[in-house]
Design an enzyme around this catalytic site. Structure first.
Site, PDB file in Angstrom:
ATOM      1  N   ARG A  27       0.853  -1.147  -0.019  1.00 30.59           N
ATOM      2  CA  ARG A  27       0.047  -0.008   0.142  1.00 30.59           C
ATOM      3  C   ARG A  27       0.754   1.322  -0.112  1.00 30.59           C
ATOM      4  O   ARG A  27       0.319   2.185   0.626  1.00 30.59           O
ATOM      5  CB  ARG A  27      -1.179   0.078   1.259  1.00 30.59           C
ATOM      6  CG  ARG A  27      -2.250  -1.066   1.069  1.00 30.59           C
ATOM      7  CD  ARG A  27      -3.012  -0.834   2.257  1.00 30.59           C
ATOM      8  NE  ARG A  27      -4.054  -1.907   1.988  1.00 30.59           N
ATOM      9  CZ  ARG A  27      -4.920  -2.147   3.125  1.00 30.59           C
ATOM     10  NH1 ARG A  27      -4.934  -1.683   4.276  1.00 30.59           N
ATOM     11  NH2 ARG A  27      -5.815  -3.205   2.865  1.00 30.59           N
ATOM     12  N   ARG A  31      -3.602   6.126   0.249  1.00 31.86           N
ATOM     13  CA  ARG A  31      -4.158   6.992   0.943  1.00 31.86           C
ATOM     14  C   ARG A  31      -3.271   7.971   2.037  1.00 31.86           C
ATOM     15  O   ARG A  31      -3.969   8.828   2.465  1.00 31.86           O
ATOM     16  CB  ARG A  31      -5.139   6.082   1.955  1.00 31.86           C
ATOM     17  CG  ARG A  31      -6.108   5.260   1.249  1.00 31.86           C
ATOM     18  CD  ARG A  31      -6.559   4.141   2.040  1.00 31.86           C
ATOM     19  NE  ARG A  31      -5.819   3.174   2.679  1.00 31.86           N
ATOM     20  CZ  ARG A  31      -6.117   2.495   3.629  1.00 31.86           C
ATOM     21  NH1 ARG A  31      -7.445   2.305   3.995  1.00 31.86           N
ATOM     22  NH2 ARG A  31      -5.192   1.596   3.993  1.00 31.86           N
ATOM     23  N   ARG A  40      -8.148  10.996  -6.335  1.00 30.99           N
ATOM     24  CA  ARG A  40      -9.329  10.458  -5.934  1.00 30.99           C
ATOM     25  C   ARG A  40     -10.585  11.264  -6.084  1.00 30.99           C
ATOM     26  O   ARG A  40     -11.703  10.706  -6.450  1.00 30.99           O
ATOM     27  CB  ARG A  40      -9.054   9.853  -4.574  1.00 30.99           C
ATOM     28  CG  ARG A  40     -10.332   9.517  -3.988  1.00 30.99           C
ATOM     29  CD  ARG A  40     -10.699   7.787  -4.522  1.00 30.99           C
ATOM     30  NE  ARG A  40     -11.639   7.371  -3.861  1.00 30.99           N
ATOM     31  CZ  ARG A  40     -11.739   6.530  -2.572  1.00 30.99           C
ATOM     32  NH1 ARG A  40     -10.784   6.274  -2.049  1.00 30.99           N
ATOM     33  NH2 ARG A  40     -12.956   6.135  -2.151  1.00 30.99           N
ATOM     34  N   ASP A  77      -7.074  -3.253  -6.706  1.00 32.60           N
ATOM     35  CA  ASP A  77      -7.639  -3.751  -5.550  1.00 32.60           C
ATOM     36  C   ASP A  77      -7.858  -5.327  -5.730  1.00 32.60           C
ATOM     37  O   ASP A  77      -8.313  -5.776  -6.870  1.00 32.60           O
ATOM     38  CB  ASP A  77      -8.853  -3.079  -5.364  1.00 32.60           C
ATOM     39  CG  ASP A  77      -9.273  -3.315  -3.904  1.00 32.60           C
ATOM     40  OD1 ASP A  77     -10.352  -4.408  -3.683  1.00 32.60           O
ATOM     41  OD2 ASP A  77      -9.073  -2.911  -3.038  1.00 32.60           O
ATOM     42  N   TYR A 152     -14.719 -12.195   1.401  1.00 32.49           N
ATOM     43  CA  TYR A 152     -15.456 -10.886   0.879  1.00 32.49           C
ATOM     44  C   TYR A 152     -16.720 -11.221   0.173  1.00 32.49           C
ATOM     45  O   TYR A 152     -17.918 -10.813   0.337  1.00 32.49           O
ATOM     46  CB  TYR A 152     -14.563 -10.000   0.157  1.00 32.49           C
ATOM     47  CG  TYR A 152     -13.471  -9.186   1.097  1.00 32.49           C
ATOM     48  CD1 TYR A 152     -14.051  -7.999   1.563  1.00 32.49           C
ATOM     49  CD2 TYR A 152     -12.327  -9.602   0.833  1.00 32.49           C
ATOM     50  CE1 TYR A 152     -13.054  -7.300   2.510  1.00 32.49           C
ATOM     51  CE2 TYR A 152     -11.265  -8.862   1.744  1.00 32.49           C
ATOM     52  CZ  TYR A 152     -11.855  -7.806   2.536  1.00 32.49           C
ATOM     53  OH  TYR A 152     -10.760  -7.106   3.186  1.00 32.49           O
TER      54      TYR A 152
END
Length: 349
Positions: A27, A31, A40, A77, A152
């Protein structure tokens, strides 16, 4: 001995012990960087950003401009595969991914070939990044491990995975069928990534906690081995990094059975475990605590020095035990990268 002109990461994955280990962070794109949030906002939502090759390539390259990382990892992702197979996917602000009801496995199987075509924007992202990235810096492609992706798909969101584990016990045949679909879709996806420019491939199995040994072997090890075998059968030679996060004592069995060149270790991995895997011919990666990276200070410095000392004399890739947290100070990342590479980071502000 690998090619001395090859990227440092690829040399480590070929089993070389280098004068310093290559470094990259899970990552590392995203973010914690202000420039990510600017892009974004323009994209509108996460899935739109990940599926826009121009924007996703820019996000992939953002940390490479700030830090002397030895490798970039494509911005994407793990849940793009169920999305491409036809299960609804969206991201709730502040809460994470959500998925619609699980389609019938037969319906998912019918979409495997089409799913690869739907993920073609990721291949374009990789090609764009590879064209801009310096030749000495490697490019990593990735996919989620079938079990993690299945959790998920079954639960519809991130959780403690209790419902998914219960499903594994109550409906073993249905889970195996779902995993078979994900193995095929994932192998095709990774072949596409390698052909688009990915020089190493990583399987992120993020939720291995609390799995009994026989279940772990069935739903983690076997699918990983099947993915690698299918990718190799397609003529792809890019090395694999397997990441069975949370597997604990089962990591050694994974390393023996899964035909991956490297095993990524999470935060709890002991020095002795890493050395045993190196002695067995595996390159290891990890395992700085992402919370410690966020907090910084002398404890972080000491742990970085400890990891370099305990594993640096075998094939080793410096990384985290999990991904960069969104509130991690940029200067902490700069400090760690400086200590590993010996190169001062000028663009950390």
């Amino acid at each position: 001995m690998s090619d001395p002109q090859a990227p440092r990461l690829l040399r480590a994955l070929a089993g070389e012990t280098l004068e310093r280990p290559p470094v990259w962070f899970m990552r590392q794109a995203g973010r914690y960087l202000p420039e990510y949030w600017e892009l974004r906002a323009k994209a509108g939502d996460f899935v739109s950003l990940a599926m826009n090759p121009e924007m996703a390539a820019e996000v992939t390259l953002q940390p490479m401009r700030r830090f002397p990382f030895d490798a970039a990892i494509v911005f994407a992702d793990i849940l793009l595969i169920p999305h491409a197979l036809g299960q609804k996917l969206w991201f709730e602000a502040g809460e994470g991914p959500r998925l619609g009801p699980l389609p019938a496995v037969a319906a998912l199987a019918d979409q495997v070939e089409a799913s690869t075509e739907r993920l073609a924007p990721i291949a374009e992202t990789l090609a764009r990044v590879r064209a801009e990235l310096e030749p000495e810096r490697a490019l990593i492609g990735f996919a989620g491990g079938p079990w993690t992706v299945a959790t998920y798909m079954i639960e519809g969101r991130g959780s403690k995975r209790e419902a998914a584990r219960a499903f594994a016990y109550a409906h073993p045949d249905e889970l195996d069928a779902l995993l078979d679909v994900l193995v095929e879709a994932t192998a095709r996806y990774l072949v596409m990534q390698a052909r688009a420019g990915a020089q190493a491939l990583k399987i992120f199995e993020s939720w291995c906690e609390n799995l009994a040994e026989d279940v772990f072997e069935r739903i983690v090890v076997r699918p990983h081995a099947a993915i690698v075998e299918k990718v190799r059968a397609a003529g792809v030679t890019a090395p694999f990094i397997g990441f069975p996060r949370g597997a604990g004592a089962l990591v050694e069995g994974y390393a023996e059975a899964a035909p991956v060149e490297a095993v990524a270790l999470d935060t709890q991995a002991s020095a002795a475990l890493g050395r045993r895997l190196q002695a067995q011919g595996k390159t290891i990666q990890g395992a700085l605590d992402n919370l410690l990276l966020r907090e910084g200070g002398p404890a972080m410095d000491a742990r970085v020095a400890q990891l370099l000392a305990q594993w640096g004399d075998g094939p080793y890739i410096f990384n985290l035990g999990h991904g960069v947290l969104p509130d991690t100070p940029i200067e902490h990342i700069a400090r760690v990268v400086e200590r590993v590479t010996g190169n001062r980071v000028k663009a950390a502000a």
